[in-house]
Design a protein around this motif. Structure first.
Motif, PDB file in Angstrom:
ATOM      1  N   LEU A 295      63.287  -8.232  13.487  1.00 31.45           N
ATOM      2  CA  LEU A 295      62.518  -7.326  12.633  1.00 31.45           C
ATOM      3  C   LEU A 295      61.353  -6.704  13.399  1.00 31.45           C
ATOM      4  O   LEU A 295      61.057  -5.513  13.243  1.00 31.45           O
ATOM      5  CB  LEU A 295      62.003  -8.070  11.401  1.00 31.45           C
ATOM      6  CG  LEU A 295      63.036  -8.391  10.312  1.00 31.45           C
ATOM      7  CD1 LEU A 295      62.384  -9.197   9.200  1.00 31.45           C
ATOM      8  CD2 LEU A 295      63.643  -7.119   9.747  1.00 31.45           C
ATOM      9  N   ASN A 296      60.685  -7.505  14.222  1.00 25.47           N
ATOM     10  CA  ASN A 296      59.604  -6.962  15.051  1.00 25.47           C
ATOM     11  C   ASN A 296      60.129  -5.885  15.988  1.00 25.47           C
ATOM     12  O   ASN A 296      59.515  -4.813  16.141  1.00 25.47           O
ATOM     13  CB  ASN A 296      58.945  -8.082  15.862  1.00 25.47           C
ATOM     14  CG  ASN A 296      58.075  -8.996  15.023  1.00 25.47           C
ATOM     15  OD1 ASN A 296      57.603  -8.602  13.950  1.00 25.47           O
ATOM     16  ND2 ASN A 296      57.878 -10.210  15.477  1.00 25.47           N
ATOM     17  N   GLY A 297      61.267  -6.165  16.636  1.00 27.26           N
ATOM     18  CA  GLY A 297      61.856  -5.175  17.536  1.00 27.26           C
ATOM     19  C   GLY A 297      62.271  -3.907  16.810  1.00 27.26           C
ATOM     20  O   GLY A 297      62.016  -2.794  17.281  1.00 27.26           O
ATOM     21  N   MET A 298      62.925  -4.062  15.634  1.00 27.75           N
ATOM     22  CA  MET A 298      63.343  -2.898  14.845  1.00 27.75           C
ATOM     23  C   MET A 298      62.133  -2.061  14.431  1.00 27.75           C
ATOM     24  O   MET A 298      62.167  -0.826  14.482  1.00 27.75           O
ATOM     25  CB  MET A 298      64.099  -3.361  13.604  1.00 27.75           C
ATOM     26  CG  MET A 298      65.489  -3.904  13.870  1.00 27.75           C
ATOM     27  SD  MET A 298      66.230  -4.597  12.378  1.00 27.75           S
ATOM     28  CE  MET A 298      66.049  -3.220  11.236  1.00 27.75           C
ATOM     29  N   THR A 299      61.072  -2.735  14.003  1.00 23.53           N
ATOM     30  CA  THR A 299      59.876  -2.013  13.566  1.00 23.53           C
ATOM     31  C   THR A 299      59.272  -1.212  14.704  1.00 23.53           C
ATOM     32  O   THR A 299      58.935  -0.029  14.545  1.00 23.53           O
ATOM     33  CB  THR A 299      58.845  -3.009  13.017  1.00 23.53           C
ATOM     34  OG1 THR A 299      59.412  -3.725  11.920  1.00 23.53           O
ATOM     35  CG2 THR A 299      57.589  -2.292  12.564  1.00 23.53           C
ATOM     36  N   LEU A 300      59.143  -1.845  15.871  1.00 22.66           N
ATOM     37  CA  LEU A 300      58.526  -1.158  17.006  1.00 22.66           C
ATOM     38  C   LEU A 300      59.419  -0.029  17.522  1.00 22.66           C
ATOM     39  O   LEU A 300      58.916   1.020  17.933  1.00 22.66           O
ATOM     40  CB  LEU A 300      58.246  -2.171  18.121  1.00 22.66           C
ATOM     41  CG  LEU A 300      57.118  -3.172  17.817  1.00 22.66           C
ATOM     42  CD1 LEU A 300      57.047  -4.243  18.896  1.00 22.66           C
ATOM     43  CD2 LEU A 300      55.778  -2.450  17.701  1.00 22.66           C
ATOM     44  N   VAL A 301      60.745  -0.221  17.492  1.00 23.85           N
ATOM     45  CA  VAL A 301      61.650   0.844  17.925  1.00 23.85           C
ATOM     46  C   VAL A 301      61.560   2.032  16.976  1.00 23.85           C
ATOM     47  O   VAL A 301      61.439   3.192  17.398  1.00 23.85           O
ATOM     48  CB  VAL A 301      63.097   0.329  18.012  1.00 23.85           C
ATOM     49  CG1 VAL A 301      64.068   1.492  18.172  1.00 23.85           C
ATOM     50  CG2 VAL A 301      63.255  -0.623  19.194  1.00 23.85           C
ATOM     51  N   ALA A 302      61.635   1.744  15.662  1.00 21.04           N
ATOM     52  CA  ALA A 302      61.639   2.829  14.672  1.00 21.04           C
ATOM     53  C   ALA A 302      60.317   3.596  14.687  1.00 21.04           C
ATOM     54  O   ALA A 302      60.298   4.825  14.806  1.00 21.04           O
ATOM     55  CB  ALA A 302      61.908   2.259  13.279  1.00 21.04           C
ATOM     56  N   PHE A 303      59.212   2.861  14.571  1.00 20.28           N
ATOM     57  CA  PHE A 303      57.919   3.539  14.523  1.00 20.28           C
ATOM     58  C   PHE A 303      57.561   4.133  15.883  1.00 20.28           C
ATOM     59  O   PHE A 303      57.004   5.241  15.963  1.00 20.28           O
ATOM     60  CB  PHE A 303      56.832   2.572  14.066  1.00 20.28           C
ATOM     61  CG  PHE A 303      55.495   3.225  13.877  1.00 20.28           C
ATOM     62  CD1 PHE A 303      55.315   4.216  12.932  1.00 20.28           C
ATOM     63  CD2 PHE A 303      54.410   2.855  14.659  1.00 20.28           C
ATOM     64  CE1 PHE A 303      54.086   4.829  12.761  1.00 20.28           C
ATOM     65  CE2 PHE A 303      53.171   3.458  14.495  1.00 20.28           C
ATOM     66  CZ  PHE A 303      53.014   4.446  13.544  1.00 20.28           C
TER      67      PHE A 303
END
Length: 651
Positions: A295-303
């Protein structure tokens, strides 16, 4: 005393114990209602007009938020029930039937959910106005948002959350049928067994993560990725997630064991108390830490991706849209009317004004480079300009002029929005163009990464010798266009509307992407609204995931701290001070926060690094800002968790 009296008494006297659970429910309602209210806000809908594409996007995100609410409320309810297992056992011990205890838990949970629903919607009404202002700000829309009550958002939130709290309440009701009495009393006294990690699995974890990283970072240079991008990306992400799970489940425990072998460092009191149970906890929390790191990785990739696109587009828009206005010349009368409007506007004096013609010539692009995925940058038609016209425009735009070309030579121009480019691209290759005289072959002698038109869809531009340009005119479409640059172009909204009115009064009805009128202000507003919306949506989702992952670690830490309360009491009795106990709590908690954060940051950097090669966009600066902000917010959650856990076990 009736069952309802017991429920009311529990709610009255244990409201402090229920505070964390109520807060998690309120947060879920607040987040969902705030986002849904944007979807129902009439002021925002009017600001976007009839061609509003924001509504469908917000609707999709609201569904994702509903799924998040289900998972988050379920986890919060599980935490709440786990901490009450001994209480449930006592009710059963004094004679309460399973049906009565189940009904009591059901009624209590329903009351708490209704309370959270009311508080969450009330706070959401206030926050919705605030987030509406942020949305309009990042999209560059000047509008004063007034406070309004969104009945549609209230009804939708009540229905969605009503279903969720009904499921959560039924979960509490069925709990008493799943456990024996002895299991309820022993829920907090299960000892964690020490185990020996597998070296083979630890090596496999590092190997899987390394293989996924290598595949992603070499995607741009791989023919397999060009032909099967979707398949390879899916497989790489699956391998990455599997490696991450093994890394937390086995690999991290293996590294802890290696640290324990360093006797001199291990037997220091801080390390001894911190690492004693760390191996077992990392193993038992392997799946949880994997989910949090993903989730941390997805958040940083998306934002990070959304903010990078926003940042780079706003910074480089002038390179893609080189003129304040570009207008197709329809008639002499209209051209004179445009000149009149430009001269009458004193606030934005004309810096340069040129009219030139170019050709749209069919050709063959099979011999030119392609982008990853097998797609050509170039269509079957090229825009042709003579060297003399290019040098005239280059001088006006402050660019380097071009040397004369031979009859069989051409220089390619183009600035692609997506796709890595370099100065030697296609140099030495052949382009074939057609006219009434037949086919003409041109060798590409140079490639300039620049835009010469302000069109939404940039044509592939070829610069040829003046004589060859005249020969290719025969049988090909001749386009006449006028380009104008004015002072303070970003503030020239009134001038833009005046020129648009003149163009739209013409007899030509433009269809599709080619409208006949292009302005820098329109392009800037469009880019700001599109990427501003993406930044807001992904930023909002990132904030939600940040709070969710932080809350999960928060609940997990407090649960484990409550289970270890007796151990901390023993440490106090043998002489360990309160300050040192707090240090032990802080070190153990820091690993639960730090490990998934670092892994998530590493995953996001690799994925974004791979995208930067494909898109030829600089990610470092904007992504660094995203990581710094995300880490600071995570640190706030860490400090709050340490303070609460210390208060629980070290009063």
């Amino acid at each position: 005393m009736t069952l309802y009296d017991v429920v009311l008494k529990n709610l009255k006297h244990n409201i402090g114990k229920y505070a964390i659970y109520i807060a998690s429910l309120v947060f879920s309602v607040l987040i969902y209602f705030t986002f849904v209210s944007l979807q129902y806000n009439e002021q925002i809908s009017e600001a976007f007009g009839r061609d509003d594409k924001m509504g469908p996007l917000l609707a999709v995100v609201s569904v994702l938020l509903a799924v998040f609410m289900i998972v988050f409320v379920w986890y919060s309810n599980a935490f709440f029930i786990t901490n009450r297992k001994q209480e449930i056992g006592l009710y059963s011990l004094v004679g309460g039937t399973k049906k009565e205890i189940g009904r009591m838990l059901f009624y209590e949970n329903m009351c708490l959910c209704l309370l959270a629903l009311g508080i969450g919607i009330g706070l959401g009404q206030l926050f919705s106005t605030f987030f509406s202002m942020i949305l309009l700000k990042v999209m560059g829309i000047s509008l004063v948002v007034h406070f309004s009550i969104n009945l549609g958002a209230i009804v939708q939130t009540a229905i969605v959350f009503g279903v969720i709290m009904l499921i959560a309440s039924l979960h509490g009701y069925l709990l008493v049928y799943r456990f024996r009495l002895i299991e309820l009393f022993q829920a907090k006294h299960r000892m964690q067994q020490q185990w020996k990690p597998s070296y083979l699995l630890a090596v496999l974890a590092v190997g899987l993560v390394g293989a996924a990283y290598w595949s992603l970072l070499h995607a741009y240079d791989s023919e397999s990725w060009s032909e099967h991008f979707g398949r390879n990306m899916t497989l790489s992400l699956i391998v990455l997630v599997a490696g991450t799970y093994l890394l937390f489940h086995t690999g991290s425990s293996f590294f802890v064991e290696l640290w324990q072998r360093r006797k001199k460092a291990y037997y220091r009191w801080k390390n001894l108390l911190t690492l004693t149970q760390l191996k077992s906890r990392l193993k038992s929390n392997g799946f949880l830490l994997t989910v949090i790191s993903v989730l941390n990785g997805m958040t940083l990739v998306a934002f990070g991706f959304a903010y990078t696109m926003y940042f780079n587009t706003m910074q480089t828009l002038g390179d893609h849209v080189p003129y304040s206005y570009q207008m197709d010349v329809q008639s002499v009368e209209m051209n004179n009317e445009i000149t009149k409007v430009l001269h009458e506007n004193k606030d934005h004096p004309v810096l340069f004004d040129e009219t030139f013609d170019y050709l749209m010539v069919p050709g063959f692009a099979e011999g030119l480079d392609t982008i990853p995925g097998g797609y050509f940058y170039y269509g079957e038609t090229f825009a042709l300009l003579p060297v003399s016209t290019y040098n005239l425009l280059a001088k006006r735009l402050g660019r380097n002029e071009m040397n004369p070309l031979d009859a069989g030579e051409t220089v390619m121009l183009g600035r692609n929005f997506i796709g890595s480019q370099h100065e030697e691209e296609n140099v030495g290759r052949t382009v074939v163009l057609t006219s009434e005289e037949g086919e003409f072959s041109f060798q590409v002698t140079g490639n300039r990464i620049e835009s010469l038109f302000s069109y939404d869809v940039q044509p592939s531009v070829l610069i040829v010798d003046n004589g060859m340009y005249e020969r290719l005119k025969k049988g090909n479409a001749v386009m006449m266009t006028r380009v104008v640059t004015v002072d303070k172009q970003l503030e020239a909204a009134e001038l833009t509307e005046a020129l648009r009115a003149v163009i739209e009064s013409g007899e030509v009805d433009y269809q599709g992407a080619h409208r006949g009128f292009y302005s820098f202000t329109d392009s800037y507003r469009t880019a700001q609204s599109i990427y501003g919306l993406l930044v807001f949506v992904f930023g909002f989702m990132g904030l939600v995931f940040l709070i969710a992952t932080g809350s999960v670690i928060y609940f997990k830490t407090l649960t484990e701290a409550a289970e270890d309360r007796r151990r901390y009491e023993i440490l106090r009795k043998i002489g360990l001070s309160r300050r040192k106990v707090k240090q032990v709590i802080a070190r153990q908690t820091s690993l639960l926060f730090l490990l998934p954060l670092l892994v998530g940051i590493a995953h996001s950097c690799v994925i974004l690094g791979s995208l930067s090669k494909v898109m030829d966009i600089q990610f470092v600066y904007p992504v660094s800002i995203c990581i710094a902000v995300y880490t600071c917010l995570y640190w706030v959650y860490y400090k709050m968790t340490v303070a609460t856990a210390n208060k629980l076990v070290n009063p």
